[in-house]
Write a protein that holds these residues in place. Structure first.
Motif, PDB file in Angstrom:
ATOM      1  N   LEU A  31       0.826  -1.205   0.000  1.00 57.83           N
ATOM      2  CA  LEU A  31       0.000   0.000   0.000  1.00 57.83           C
ATOM      3  C   LEU A  31       0.860   1.255   0.000  1.00 57.83           C
ATOM      4  O   LEU A  31       0.589   2.213  -0.732  1.00 57.83           O
ATOM      5  N   GLU A  32       1.909   1.262   0.803  1.00 60.02           N
ATOM      6  CA  GLU A  32       2.778   2.440   0.857  1.00 60.02           C
ATOM      7  C   GLU A  32       3.462   2.668  -0.481  1.00 60.02           C
ATOM      8  O   GLU A  32       3.502   3.797  -0.993  1.00 60.02           O
ATOM      9  N   ALA A  33       3.998   1.574  -1.070  1.00 57.33           N
ATOM     10  CA  ALA A  33       4.701   1.722  -2.343  1.00 57.33           C
ATOM     11  C   ALA A  33       3.772   2.185  -3.452  1.00 57.33           C
ATOM     12  O   ALA A  33       4.187   2.940  -4.343  1.00 57.33           O
ATOM     13  N   SER A  34       2.528   1.760  -3.421  1.00 54.15           N
ATOM     14  CA  SER A  34       1.589   2.160  -4.481  1.00 54.15           C
ATOM     15  C   SER A  34       1.436   3.664  -4.562  1.00 54.15           C
ATOM     16  O   SER A  34       1.339   4.231  -5.651  1.00 54.15           O
ATOM     17  N   GLY A  35       1.401   4.332  -3.409  1.00 56.39           N
ATOM     18  CA  GLY A  35       1.307   5.785  -3.423  1.00 56.39           C
ATOM     19  C   GLY A  35       2.504   6.423  -4.082  1.00 56.39           C
ATOM     20  O   GLY A  35       2.369   7.356  -4.884  1.00 56.39           O
ATOM     21  N   PHE A  36       3.694   5.927  -3.771  1.00 51.70           N
ATOM     22  CA  PHE A  36       4.911   6.463  -4.386  1.00 51.70           C
ATOM     23  C   PHE A  36       4.928   6.201  -5.893  1.00 51.70           C
ATOM     24  O   PHE A  36       5.296   7.067  -6.683  1.00 51.70           O
ATOM     25  N   THR A  78      -7.713  -3.244   0.686  1.00 52.65           N
ATOM     26  CA  THR A  78      -9.168  -3.300   0.646  1.00 52.65           C
ATOM     27  C   THR A  78      -9.653  -2.036  -0.047  1.00 52.65           C
ATOM     28  O   THR A  78      -8.868  -1.116  -0.303  1.00 52.65           O
ATOM     29  N   LEU A  79     -10.923  -1.966  -0.326  1.00 55.45           N
ATOM     30  CA  LEU A  79     -11.452  -0.767  -0.972  1.00 55.45           C
ATOM     31  C   LEU A  79     -11.149   0.469  -0.133  1.00 55.45           C
ATOM     32  O   LEU A  79     -10.698   1.500  -0.653  1.00 55.45           O
ATOM     33  N   GLU A  80     -11.376   0.372   1.166  1.00 56.30           N
ATOM     34  CA  GLU A  80     -11.139   1.527   2.035  1.00 56.30           C
ATOM     35  C   GLU A  80      -9.669   1.916   2.057  1.00 56.30           C
ATOM     36  O   GLU A  80      -9.320   3.108   2.047  1.00 56.30           O
ATOM     37  N   ARG A  81      -8.776   0.929   2.065  1.00 51.45           N
ATOM     38  CA  ARG A  81      -7.351   1.248   2.098  1.00 51.45           C
ATOM     39  C   ARG A  81      -6.868   1.790   0.756  1.00 51.45           C
ATOM     40  O   ARG A  81      -5.948   2.622   0.716  1.00 51.45           O
ATOM     41  N   VAL A  82      -7.463   1.324  -0.335  1.00 49.17           N
ATOM     42  CA  VAL A  82      -7.150   1.911  -1.630  1.00 49.17           C
ATOM     43  C   VAL A  82      -7.517   3.395  -1.630  1.00 49.17           C
ATOM     44  O   VAL A  82      -6.765   4.244  -2.136  1.00 49.17           O
ATOM     45  N   LEU A  83      -8.649   3.725  -1.044  1.00 47.05           N
ATOM     46  CA  LEU A  83      -9.060   5.122  -0.986  1.00 47.05           C
ATOM     47  C   LEU A  83      -8.148   5.937  -0.075  1.00 47.05           C
ATOM     48  O   LEU A  83      -7.946   7.139  -0.315  1.00 47.05           O
ATOM     49  N   GLU A  84      -7.587   5.325   0.946  1.00 45.70           N
ATOM     50  CA  GLU A  84      -6.598   6.029   1.766  1.00 45.70           C
ATOM     51  C   GLU A  84      -5.363   6.371   0.939  1.00 45.70           C
ATOM     52  O   GLU A  84      -4.795   7.466   1.077  1.00 45.70           O
ATOM     53  N   VAL A  85      -4.947   5.442   0.078  1.00 47.54           N
ATOM     54  CA  VAL A  85      -3.821   5.731  -0.823  1.00 47.54           C
ATOM     55  C   VAL A  85      -4.204   6.857  -1.790  1.00 47.54           C
ATOM     56  O   VAL A  85      -3.404   7.771  -2.048  1.00 47.54           O
ATOM     57  N   ALA A  86      -5.431   6.796  -2.318  1.00 52.40           N
ATOM     58  CA  ALA A  86      -5.892   7.857  -3.218  1.00 52.40           C
ATOM     59  C   ALA A  86      -5.816   9.221  -2.533  1.00 52.40           C
ATOM     60  O   ALA A  86      -5.400  10.218  -3.153  1.00 52.40           O
ATOM     61  N   ALA A  87      -6.199   9.278  -1.271  1.00 49.80           N
ATOM     62  CA  ALA A  87      -6.157  10.546  -0.539  1.00 49.80           C
ATOM     63  C   ALA A  87      -4.730  11.048  -0.391  1.00 49.80           C
ATOM     64  O   ALA A  87      -4.479  12.264  -0.491  1.00 49.80           O
ATOM     65  N   SER A  93      -0.986  15.852  -5.552  1.00 53.18           N
ATOM     66  CA  SER A  93      -1.175  16.058  -6.993  1.00 53.18           C
ATOM     67  C   SER A  93      -2.630  16.394  -7.307  1.00 53.18           C
ATOM     68  O   SER A  93      -3.550  15.933  -6.626  1.00 53.18           O
ATOM     69  N   GLU A  94      -2.807  17.168  -8.359  1.00 53.26           N
ATOM     70  CA  GLU A  94      -4.147  17.484  -8.863  1.00 53.26           C
ATOM     71  C   GLU A  94      -4.505  16.636 -10.086  1.00 53.26           C
ATOM     72  O   GLU A  94      -5.512  16.903 -10.760  1.00 53.26           O
ATOM     73  N   ALA A  95      -3.723  15.611 -10.387  1.00 55.56           N
ATOM     74  CA  ALA A  95      -4.048  14.733 -11.517  1.00 55.56           C
ATOM     75  C   ALA A  95      -5.388  14.043 -11.282  1.00 55.56           C
ATOM     76  O   ALA A  95      -5.694  13.632 -10.153  1.00 55.56           O
ATOM     77  N   PRO A  96      -6.215  13.890 -12.308  1.00 49.43           N
ATOM     78  CA  PRO A  96      -7.485  13.182 -12.149  1.00 49.43           C
ATOM     79  C   PRO A  96      -7.273  11.733 -11.699  1.00 49.43           C
ATOM     80  O   PRO A  96      -6.365  11.049 -12.180  1.00 49.43           O
ATOM     81  N   LEU A  97      -8.129  11.281 -10.783  1.00 40.31           N
ATOM     82  CA  LEU A  97      -8.049   9.928 -10.240  1.00 40.31           C
ATOM     83  C   LEU A  97      -9.361   9.200 -10.512  1.00 40.31           C
ATOM     84  O   LEU A  97     -10.443   9.734 -10.250  1.00 40.31           O
TER      85      LEU A  97
END
Length: 279
Positions: A31-36, A78-87, A93-97
């Motif tokens: 999860l951490e690496a995905s954000g980077f 999980t879905l919730e943790r994916v959204l934490e990464v999105a946040a 960044s202002e790139a569309p997600l």
């Protein structure tokens, strides 16, 4: 105020450039690496990110993305943790997600809750790969209430009447962005051998007229040359491309976190340069 995702397409059109949408399975390798890695992809030239929610039965995905999903689930995604990464990505960044998911996690969590959490995380649109457009009305209403779009998909087997039905069922509601249409370039799953991408680009041009929205072509794009084919001519064709499996394969093959970041930067940069080359 124009929605973030619509504004990006306006900017690209003004610049005469094609959109590069990159898919990442969040949680692979962690999860951490995905954000980077998401931020690396943006810095390397991605215009839009699809942040994937891993699912245990990804019926539209080939072996590479299925393995990525398995690793991500094992890493606790999980879905919730994916959204934490999105946040976390949104904070930088202002790139569309775009939140890419199968319907089961949305159903379990609840459509209104998912739309609310997605909006709070800074997501711009939802893409629910196995939800038929005729059944998506309630989710579209929940999403629009939060200012989010729902991206429709069109397959290569969709005949004219079916495309019209998808268009009617996916017309953006008040408060939602126009976003884009995802045009699947071939039958089968992600990561299969490239099909006739030049034909997919021509089909996308017709779809754009039907939907009056940008159209991105995905499936079968594995490098700069195929990205250019799928995007088509500068004055026509598709509005851009979506690339996922080829990037996931490079992440899978990298031996360390540093190698993964270099692989993402190098490959996304290759795609960006290919799309920006003069015709």
């Amino acid at each position: 105020m124009m929605h973030r995702i619509d504004q990006r397409f306006v900017e690209l059109r003004r610049e005469g450039r094609k959109a590069l949408c990159v898919y990442l399975c969040v949680g692979d390798p962690s999860l951490e690496a995905s954000g980077f890695l998401a931020l690396e992809a943006i810095d390397a030239g991605a215009d839009i990110l699809e942040l994937g929610v891993p699912f245990s039965d990804p019926t539209a995905d080939g072996p590479t993305l299925a393995r990525a999903a398995q690793r991500a689930i094992a890493a606790g995604a999980t879905l919730e943790r994916v959204l934490e990464v999105a946040a976390r990505v949104r904070a930088r960044s202002e790139a569309p997600l775009v939140l890419f998911t199968y319907y089961n996690p949305v159903f379990v969590a609840g459509e209104a809750k998912v739309a609310r959490l997605a909006r709070e995380a800074g997501v711009d649109a939802l893409l629910v790969v196995d939800l038929p457009p005729e059944e998506a009305g309630p989710l579209r209403a929940c999403a629009a209430a939060e200012g989010l779009g729902v991206v429709p998909l069109v397959s290569p087997t969709s005949h004219a009447a079916r495309i019209e039905a998808i268009r009617r069922a996916s017309t953006p509601l008040d408060g939602a962005p126009r976003a884009f249409v995802y045009s699947i370039s071939m039958t089968g799953v992600t990561g299969a051998s490239p099909s006739d991408l030049a034909a997919a680009a021509r089909d996308a041009e017709g779809m754009r007229r039907s939907f009056d929205r940008p159209v991105l072509v995905g499936f079968g794009i594995d490098g700069g040359a195929s990205a250019r084919l799928a995007a088509g001519q500068a004055s026509g064709g598709a509005d851009g491309v979506v690339v996922g499996t080829a990037l996931a394969r490079r992440i899978e093959q990298a031996a360390s976190g540093d190698e993964q970041r270099r692989a993402v930067c190098s490959f996304v940069g290759e795609l960006r340069r290919a799309l920006d080359e003069p015709a």
